[in-house]
Design an enzyme around this catalytic site. Structure first.
Site: not given
Ligand code: IPE
Ligand code: IPE
Ligand code: MG
Length: 253
Positions: A22, A70
């Site tokens: 994340d 996602n």
């Molecule tokens: C969790 O991260 C999913 C992945 C790392 C693939 P998200 O960024 O989607 O999670 P939330 O929405 O903050 O809970």
């Molecule tokens: C994790 O990074 C990747 C996926 C969830 C696919 P994020 O895209 O969730 O990054 P933040 O949470 O917006 O920083």
């Molecule tokens: Mg995220």
């Protein structure tokens, strides 16, 4: 805490580490770059991270790369994430295979386009008989969807209710044959599972680091594993260090 109070002996490492990658978006924002560039940056450390865990004796490493939720992101970002997985497979799988690592997929392939589906199934087939660390890619994965799929299959094959136990349910999950995760790592400081391995992580140790995913490196691996070594796992019972004195180790009642 004295050495004797630790749940694990020095050198003990988790059999299965599962990572919620994340913070790609925050990494990009801090640099005035697009979210897509953040995701791209988040693929550049993959080889080093896989190597790092393999070198430290981990048997199975899972990456949470795309959740069933996602899909709610803008189409452009979803497309970029799909495209990136294809690229990472293209770039890394040959090397993983040479190193004897095995690739598996967690989640549903159904909603993915034919090209990506083929890349995933080809990587699985290519590395199927390798005996090194298992690399599990959780892509289009959601724990609730996984449990629903498992229940449907159990019903479809007509298993009588009385024969359904925890081991049977586990054997119908996407992780069938893999050990439950001992350690779940989440980057970017969040403290939630976000629909990741809800069944399997029942007794996993949870480790959160403020490091954003694209910045995650060997030092973060060491810190996570060191923290794991310090944890005392009880699994609802008592830790051996808590069972001394008047309390018998095994009740005779
Ligand atoms: C969790 O991260 C999913 C992945 C790392 C693939 P998200 O960024 O989607 O999670 P939330 O929405 O903050 O809970
Ligand atoms: C994790 O990074 C990747 C996926 C969830 C696919 P994020 O895209 O969730 O990054 P933040 O949470 O917006 O920083
Ligand atoms: Mg995220």
């Amino acid at each position: 805490m004295g050495a004797g109070e630790r749940n694990t002996e020095a050198g003990n490492v988790p059999a299965h580490v599962a990572i919620i990658m994340d913070g790609n978006g925050r990494w990009a924002r801090a640099r005035g770059r697009s979210r897509q560039e953040g995701h791209q940056a988040g693929t550049e450390n993959i080889r080093q991270i896989i190597r790092g865990f393999a070198d430290r004796g981990i048997g199975c490493l899972t990456f949470y790369a795309f959740s069933t939720e996602n899909w709610n992101r803008p189409g452009e970002e979803v497309d970029a994430l799909m495209h990136l997985l294809g690229e990472v497979i293209e770039r890394e799988v040959g090397e993983l295979h040479r190193q004897g690592l095995r690739v598996v997929h967690l989640g549903s392939l159904e909603e993915l386009n034919a090209d990506l589906r083929k890349r995933i199934t080809d990587s699985i087939a290519l590395t199927e008989s390798n005996t090194g660390m298992t690399v599990a890619i959780a892509f289009n994965y959601g724990a609730r969807a996984e449990i629903v799929r498992a229940l449907r299959r159990i019903m479809e094959v007509g298993i009588p209710a009385g024969q359904i136990d925890e081991a049977l349910v586990s054997s119908y999950l996407d992780t069938a044959g893999l050990p439950d995760p001992d350690l779940v790592i989440r980057t970017a400081g969040e403290l939630r599972l976000s629909n990741f391995l809800l069944w399997q992580a029942a007794y996993a140790e949870f480790y959160s680091t403020p490091t954003l995913w694209p910045d995650f490196g060997p030092n973060d691996i060491d810190e996570a594993l060191e923290e794991y070594r310090r944890r005392r796992r009880r699994f609802g019972g008592l830790h051996p260090s808590e069972m001394g004195g008047a309390v018998p180790a095994v009740s005779e009642a």
